[in-house]
Motif scaffolding. Structure first.
Motif, PDB file in Angstrom:
ATOM      1  N   VAL A   1      33.902  67.691  54.777  1.00  0.00           N
ATOM      2  CA  VAL A   1      34.046  66.872  55.978  1.00  0.00           C
ATOM      3  C   VAL A   1      32.793  66.038  56.248  1.00  0.00           C
ATOM      4  CG1 VAL A   1      35.600  68.559  57.022  1.00  0.00           C
ATOM      5  CG2 VAL A   1      33.161  68.675  57.523  1.00  0.00           C
ATOM      6  N   PRO A   2      32.922  64.944  57.005  1.00  0.00           N
ATOM      7  CA  PRO A   2      31.733  64.188  57.397  1.00  0.00           C
ATOM      8  C   PRO A   2      30.849  65.032  58.313  1.00  0.00           C
ATOM      9  CG  PRO A   2      33.731  62.880  57.708  1.00  0.00           C
ATOM     10  CD  PRO A   2      34.164  64.283  57.443  1.00  0.00           C
ATOM     11  N   ASP A   3      29.540  64.883  58.159  1.00  0.00           N
ATOM     12  CA  ASP A   3      28.594  65.548  59.047  1.00  0.00           C
ATOM     13  C   ASP A   3      28.889  65.104  60.481  1.00  0.00           C
ATOM     14  OD1 ASP A   3      26.305  66.386  60.494  1.00  0.00           O
ATOM     15  OD2 ASP A   3      25.055  66.230  58.717  1.00  0.00           O
TER      16      ASP A   3
ATOM     17  N   PHE B   1      37.807  54.894  56.971  1.00  0.00           N
ATOM     18  CA  PHE B   1      36.436  54.737  57.434  1.00  0.00           C
ATOM     19  C   PHE B   1      35.529  54.610  56.212  1.00  0.00           C
ATOM     20  CE2 PHE B   1      37.084  59.275  56.898  1.00  0.00           C
ATOM     21  CZ  PHE B   1      35.914  59.729  56.314  1.00  0.00           C
ATOM     22  N   ASN B   2      34.351  54.065  56.422  1.00  0.00           N
ATOM     23  CA  ASN B   2      33.408  53.850  55.333  1.00  0.00           C
ATOM     24  C   ASN B   2      32.753  55.185  54.974  1.00  0.00           C
ATOM     25  OD1 ASN B   2      31.487  53.064  53.540  1.00  0.00           O
ATOM     26  ND2 ASN B   2      30.564  51.481  54.841  1.00  0.00           N
ATOM     27  N   ASP B   3      33.175  55.773  53.862  1.00  0.00           N
ATOM     28  CA  ASP B   3      32.623  57.076  53.473  1.00  0.00           C
ATOM     29  C   ASP B   3      31.481  56.954  52.478  1.00  0.00           C
ATOM     30  OD1 ASP B   3      33.996  56.309  51.221  1.00  0.00           O
ATOM     31  OD2 ASP B   3      35.515  57.889  51.347  1.00  0.00           O
ATOM     32  N   SER B   4      31.136  55.728  52.089  1.00  0.00           N
ATOM     33  CA  SER B   4      30.055  55.550  51.108  1.00  0.00           C
ATOM     34  C   SER B   4      28.676  55.733  51.740  1.00  0.00           C
ATOM     35  CB  SER B   4      30.150  54.160  50.462  1.00  0.00           C
ATOM     36  OG  SER B   4      29.982  53.150  51.432  1.00  0.00           O
TER      37      SER B   4
ATOM     38  N   CYS C   1      28.287  57.745  54.512  1.00  0.00           N
ATOM     39  CA  CYS C   1      28.449  58.888  55.400  1.00  0.00           C
ATOM     40  C   CYS C   1      28.098  60.188  54.674  1.00  0.00           C
ATOM     41  CB  CYS C   1      29.900  58.936  55.900  1.00  0.00           C
ATOM     42  SG  CYS C   1      30.255  60.300  56.996  1.00  0.00           S
ATOM     43  N   LYS C   2      27.267  61.003  55.273  1.00  0.00           N
ATOM     44  CA  LYS C   2      26.915  62.297  54.687  1.00  0.00           C
ATOM     45  C   LYS C   2      28.057  63.288  54.884  1.00  0.00           C
ATOM     46  CE  LYS C   2      23.638  66.135  55.025  1.00  0.00           C
ATOM     47  NZ  LYS C   2      22.481  66.712  55.767  1.00  0.00           N
ATOM     48  N   PHE C   3      28.405  64.014  53.817  1.00  0.00           N
ATOM     49  CA  PHE C   3      29.467  65.012  53.887  1.00  0.00           C
ATOM     50  C   PHE C   3      28.884  66.416  53.720  1.00  0.00           C
ATOM     51  CE2 PHE C   3      32.043  61.340  53.384  1.00  0.00           C
ATOM     52  CZ  PHE C   3      33.329  61.677  53.799  1.00  0.00           C
ATOM     53  N   ILE C   4      29.523  67.374  54.382  1.00  0.00           N
ATOM     54  CA  ILE C   4      29.079  68.769  54.338  1.00  0.00           C
ATOM     55  C   ILE C   4      30.301  69.680  54.280  1.00  0.00           C
ATOM     56  CG2 ILE C   4      26.965  68.318  55.661  1.00  0.00           C
ATOM     57  CD1 ILE C   4      28.457  69.400  58.129  1.00  0.00           C
TER      58      ILE C   4
END
Length: 256
Positions: free
Chosen positions: A10-12, A25-28, A30-33
């Motif tokens: 998921v996104p942080d 949404f722009n996931d490039s 975005c930090k994911f955890i």
């Protein structure tokens, strides 16, 4: 004992997310955890295996990038992983539960399945229950205290207003972890390095005989939360301020 932990990529929660178009949404940038509630599930699974023996397998439905999140779970003590690769950013919870079921059953025979109580991105509160229904297993969510042994799981959960209930379920069963169940461990550097070599099996939905087009829900539009407008200070006597407040609520905000 074979324990599976369903972990979502998921996104942080502190990330700045920019909506692109109407459904993405722009996931490039975005930090994911790992979903924070899933960390309590990972810790519970690892602690159980440390006491009872066996292995912990992380199962994730997500993009190729989710491998990094799975490595983090394995650094916490999980032995290996299973990734069901999907391309979309949002997946119907029914399809997700079908994918988790198929991946788990293809890989082994679970004694316990852990999840987080919910995911912090969509917050649908659906997957643990749908997975339990699909696998015909008992489910207990929002678990705060847990004892496993003698073929059963005894869980304590909050039910509101500070009250708690104690539930017992025959194993195998599905347990949804929440904050307070434990304190997730912080992986040490040697554990992080070891996790890089641990096995991750990969499947696609088609490998598992699942048709993503059969989803029961559809995302129609994604909107960013509107920014709050600046505060307005109302001057005057108490009566004047009350009258002006009522006028603003009726004529400007349209809530009266």
């Amino acid at each position: 004992m074979q324990i599976y932990v369903c972990v979502k990529h998921v996104p942080d929660t502190a990330a700045s997310i920019k909506v692109v178009g109407e459904k993405a949404f722009n996931d490039s940038t975005c930090k994911f955890i790992a979903n924070p509630y899933d960390e309590y599930a990972i810790e519970a699974a690892v602690q159980t295996v440390e006491k009872e023996g066996g292995e912990v397998v992380v199962v994730t439905v997500g993009p190729e990038a989710a491998v990094a999140t799975m490595r983090g779970a394995m650094a916490m003590g999980a032995h290996r992983g299973v990734l069901v690769k999907v391309d979309g950013q949002f997946l119907d919870s029914d399809i997700t539960s079908q994918a988790l079921k198929a991946a788990i059953e293809k890989d082994g025979t679970p004694d316990l399945i852990f999840t987080g109580k919910s995911a912090v991105d969509t917050e649908g509160f659906q997957t643990p229950y749908r997975l339990a229904a699909a696998m015909n297993l008992p489910v207990i969510n929002e678990v705060l205290k847990l004892t496993v042994g003698d073929g059963k799981a005894v869980a304590e959960r909050e039910i509101g207003a500070g009250s708690r209930e104690v539930l017992e379920a025959a194993m195998p069963c599905i347990l949804g972890a929440t904050k307070g169940l434990n304190e997730p461990r912080y992986p040490k550097f040697p554990d992080i390095m070891k996790a890089k070599k641990k096995e991750i099996k990969q499947f696609t939905l088609s490998d598992l005989g699942i048709d993503a087009a059969a989803a029961k829900t559809e995302l129609l539009k994604l909107e960013a939360v509107p920014e709050r407008s600046g505060a307005k200070i109302i001057e005057g006597s108490t009566r004047e301020r009350v009258l002006e407040l009522v006028r603003i609520l009726r004529e400007e905000e349209k809530v009266l």
